[in-house]
Structures are given as C-alpha cells and as structure tokens.
Scaffold this active site. Sequence first.
Site, PDB file in Angstrom:
ATOM      1  CG  HIS A 169      -2.201   0.734   1.032  1.00  0.00           C
ATOM      2  ND1 HIS A 169      -2.314   1.872   0.271  1.00  0.00           N
ATOM      3  CD2 HIS A 169      -3.447   0.489   1.529  1.00  0.00           C
ATOM      4  CE1 HIS A 169      -3.565   2.307   0.298  1.00  0.00           C
ATOM      5  NE2 HIS A 169      -4.271   1.480   1.032  1.00  0.00           N
ATOM      6  CG  ASP A 226     -10.756 -10.894 -20.640  1.00  0.00           C
ATOM      7  OD1 ASP A 226     -10.187 -11.944 -20.283  1.00  0.00           O
ATOM      8  OD2 ASP A 226     -11.418 -10.801 -21.689  1.00  0.00           O
TER       9      ASP A 226
END
Length: 459
Positions: A178, A396
Amino acid sequence: MRSAKGVVRILFDRIVKPRPRAVAGGEAPAAHPRRCELSLWDLSTLSFGYIQQGHLFSLPSGDPPVEVIVERLMSSLSIALWHFYPLAGRLATEMDADGRGMFVHIDCDDQGAGFLLATADGVTVADVLAPSEDVPSFVRDFFPLDGAANFDGRCLPLLAVQLTKLEDGFFLGYSFNHSVGDGTSFSQFLNAWAEISRSKADGSGHLSKPPMLERWFADGRSPIRFPFTHEDQFVERFSPPPLRKKMFHFTGASIRQLKARANEERGTDKISSLQALGALMWRCTTRSRRLPDDQKVGCGLMADNRRRLRPQLPPAYFGNSISVIPFTATAGELLANDLGWAAGMLNQVVASHTDAAIRGMVEGWMASPWVYRFSDLDRHSVLIGNSPQFDMYGCDFGWGKAAGLRCGSASQFDGLFFSFPGREGGCSIDLEVCLPSEVMSSLESDVEFAQVVYTGEKL
C-alpha cells in the site's frame, strides 16, 4: 465444503523480474530511475498491511490448462513490471544526519515480484462464492504475504501474486504494498497487466493507459524526513479480534432506489450512490451495535485527491493520493433522523474536501508526521473502503470475466466495509462487511437493511 485446515498447498514460489526488451519494436527502453521517493500519503501507510484482493475465475472444462495460465501470467507480469518498475523494487531507508529521523524510498533495483502456484483440493468456485454464507476462512490462504506490514517491503516483494487451482477454476490473489499505491493505482496496474496478458502481439508490451510514476510533493521538494528511527516507533503488528466477514450484494435497482430516497428526504440531488449506501450501513450497524444515545459514532469515506487538487493530478498518477474523510454524530442523533440526514452529512463533508482542505491537511502532516494504525480506529465507527468505480471486472487476462471478487485478511477489522462493483454492472455494488458475530447477526435481521440488500442467489 472442505475444512479450512490444510486446504491450500503451495506448489512453487518464484520471482518474476521485469523484461527490459518487452516494448514495441523490440528495442530496450532507456533505463528507469533507480530511486523513487515516497510522498506523505505513501509514508502514512507504512504500518498498514498490503492491499489484498483477488479474482475468482470459473473454468469448469479445465481449459486452458493451468500450465498455459501460469506461463501467460508470468510472461505478461514481467512486461507489466517494466512499465510499473517501482513494484519490482524494495523499500529502503537512510538515517538522517542528526540520527533523529529517516528517509524511506523505493530502491527500483528490479529484484522482482513474487509468484506462487498453489492448489486447494476439493474446493470449488461455488464454495468460494458461498452467497448466503460468510466468506470461508480458507480464502485468506489464497493470498501471499499474509500478515506483512508495508514497511516489511524492505525485504519482501512489493507485489506478490498467488494462483490457486480449484476443482473447477482458480483464484488469482494479489498482495500489493500500500505504500507503493492506493486502490486507484492497484486497479490501474491490474488492468494494465490484464491488457498485456490478453494481447496477441507477444512482447509488444503496449499499454493504452501508461502510468505516471513521478510522485506529488506539496512544495515540489523531496525527500521527506520521517521523524522515526526504528520501526517499533511506528509499525504496529495488528491482530484483529474474532470477526465474521460476509459479502452482501445490492442490485442496481436497489441502489438507485436508495439514492433516490436519500436525495428526496434531504431535498437535494447531490447525494451519490456510495454516500447513500454508506449512510444506510452506518445507521444499520450503529443500531445493531446497540449503543447508548450519547455514544459518538463516526463514518469515514475514502476520498481520492487526484481530481480535487488544483492543478489536478492526472488519473494515471501511480502512488497514494487518498484521504479519510470522517463525519461524527451521536448514536441517538444518527438514528433519530432519517437516511437522508445521514447521507446529506456525508455529502457535505465530501464536498468540503477541496484543494484548500487537502493542502491544509498536508501542512498539518508535514508539521507533525503520523502513520495510520489499526489501533487508532474507533470500534464504534465504520469505514467505507475501496470503490465500486474501480474496473475490477474489466480485468480480462484472456479467459473471460471473473466470477467474483474477494479480499484477504489484511482488510479485516471491526467496522470495515469494502466496496466492489457488482458483477452484473448497472450501478450494482458488493460490500464485504467485517463485524463481530453478534453484531453481524443483528445486522442481517435489521429491517431497514433487509429492505435494500439482495437476499437471493448471487447474480
């Protein structure tokens, strides 16, 4: 469903390094900078855990075979890491000359990202989705670097990926430091990696939306002196109490109705879908906690600073640029008023988060730096994390749309609501909720909540 104990077995653990020649035309690009400084927003996350999210894919026919999946993921990841080179580095520290502080940066030395292959025998896609049940405990084992703090990125990869084979599909779990970037940057990287993976032009490495890797500093100067000399002064090893974690689904129709209700009750058209849903969850959770009327309760929203700054940061800015915007009321005040009142208060604090407000917060942080700690979170409040606007289902990799999204254990504490886009689109939202068992049970039977949440089979 199999027991969580011993379900996941690691088959191999490797390092994927950037591929320098993976660019259009086959020519090696100029060497990237060796050092990437951290902004104040990056530094403030050093005690938090990695971002842990993952895609669940259904492949009932077993096509493509896992060997093809592994090869495609690893080769495309090596290309993506060249474009997003900070992710292939490690954190590094230097002590200040006076010995009373340190400088933390990313050493972009191309050490690489982690890639693990695992198997979960007997576990199916349906077991993971479990739409009417809690998130299964074994899901936490689908994520690498569990329990690591961002500051551990000095010796651990800043990105690690685990591909876990299931009986009829697989789970792709990511652990993303992070301190390198926020949810917007994480989503940006995943979509870029997926774009490369599904590309037929092998080795081109072309990205339609390349990242902007230069960090933002309020005064234009860097690096920032961090006023700590040892990790014990700011890194907190957090162990959450026993909690239930469950994914709730809100259809597009129910979200539109909730938003319309909040705006009508408030007499405005400014309240957003997420503000309306945040207000609902804040009210229902407070009621389920059975708090006294005079107890202060807060609701925090994560706000992206990119478009609020003047001049704006580009959407492709890769790093952290977020703030937690809180609003506090008493439990009695919150529940005595309607949904529109709560949503209107959240809308007001979001509207007040302007360039001037952000720069004021930056000035305060620079005068007295701090880091986010889980122990600082109020157990009577709630926090809405992530965003349903992130295009997670657009990732995808070459085998179609994911069947679902799940988080790891790093995103688990009492009162955290993690928002995702619903799989069917159309303004639908999935919300992963972490609460103590008795509070979760009360929430599930709350009348106001039950009128909005979808209780049928997952769409």
